[in-house]
Design an enzyme around this catalytic site. Structure first.
Site, PDB file in Angstrom:
ATOM      1  N   SER A  55       0.645  -1.347  -0.010  1.00  0.00           N
ATOM      2  CA  SER A  55      -0.050   0.100  -0.111  1.00  0.00           C
ATOM      3  C   SER A  55       1.004   1.330  -0.016  1.00  0.00           C
ATOM      4  CB  SER A  55      -0.991   0.069   1.269  1.00  0.00           C
ATOM      5  OG  SER A  55      -0.179   0.048   2.416  1.00  0.00           O
ATOM      6  N   HIS A  95       1.237   4.409   6.821  1.00  0.00           N
ATOM      7  CA  HIS A  95       0.556   5.168   5.710  1.00  0.00           C
ATOM      8  C   HIS A  95       1.091   6.638   6.026  1.00  0.00           C
ATOM      9  CE1 HIS A  95      -3.022   2.394   4.360  1.00  0.00           C
ATOM     10  NE2 HIS A  95      -1.876   1.960   3.877  1.00  0.00           N
ATOM     11  N   ASP A 133      -7.953   6.335   4.396  1.00  0.00           N
ATOM     12  CA  ASP A 133      -8.116   5.235   5.335  1.00  0.00           C
ATOM     13  C   ASP A 133      -9.290   5.233   6.276  1.00  0.00           C
ATOM     14  OD1 ASP A 133      -5.778   4.500   4.153  1.00  0.00           O
ATOM     15  OD2 ASP A 133      -4.511   4.947   6.036  1.00  0.00           O
TER      16      ASP A 133
END
Length: 189
Positions: A55, A95, A133
């Site tokens: 990701s 992230h 997210d």
């Protein structure tokens, strides 16, 4: 084959086997103390993590080893790469911070003297993901500081593949530990 190892253990005697076990426990305890000490220095529960998904490509690839800090005297900024963990989720997520919002609370018309004393809300997104997210937050609207494990400071590419291989193939983990144990016994003779 296994009977030969049992014979070797009997030849070594109880004291020698006990010494081997104590040495092994000492190595484990030393590793644990170093891990906890590094956690205290970096102010994070997990100072080193492995990237488990794609990701964050092209910034980080699966198997990259990340080094984290969680500086208590700094706010997170847009663009910081964080590792966070949602309550109830097993695996931390790596992230990038997409948005930050400072919450200014005015109880009794007083504002906190330091911006660090004010809560900060974060929204994150994986570089390789099409959307933010919010769906990963399990009902939360924003991440708070308590959800953040740390901020990425450095990384080693592909070093974490050993961890991924041991999680994907548990037999490999046991074979590696057994092989190291036998190697230690052989070297002692």
């Amino acid at each position: 084959m296994f009977s030969d190892e049992l014979k070797a253990l009997r030849r070594l005697g109880f004291r020698h086997v006990l010494l081997q076990v104590l040495n092994f426990v000492q190595v484990l305890a030393s590793g644990f103390m170093m891990w906890k000490g590094l956690g205290l220095i970096t102010n994070t529960e997990s100072p080193i993590v492995v990237v488990l998904s794609g990701s964050m490509e092209p910034a980080f690839y699966r198997g990259d080893l990340l080094f984290l800090t969680n500086p208590a005297d700094q706010r997170y900024a847009t663009g910081d790469i964080t590792v966070y963990k949602i309550p109830g989720a097993d695996i931390p997520i790596v992230h990038r911070v997409l948005e930050t919002h400072d919450v200014v609370a005015k109880p009794d018309d007083y504002v906190a003297a330091s911006p660090l004393a004010q809560p900060q809300l974060l929204l994150t997104k994986g570089d390789n993901n099409p959307v933010d997210d919010l769906d990963l937050y399990q009902g939360l609207e924003w991440l708070e500081r308590r959800h953040i494990i740390g901020k990425v400071q450095a990384f080693l590419p592909y070093v974490g593949y050993v961890t991924i291989a041991m999680n994907d193939f548990p037999q490999l983990k046991y074979a590696l530990l057994g092989g190291l144990g036998l190697l230690a016994l052989i070297q002692r003779e």
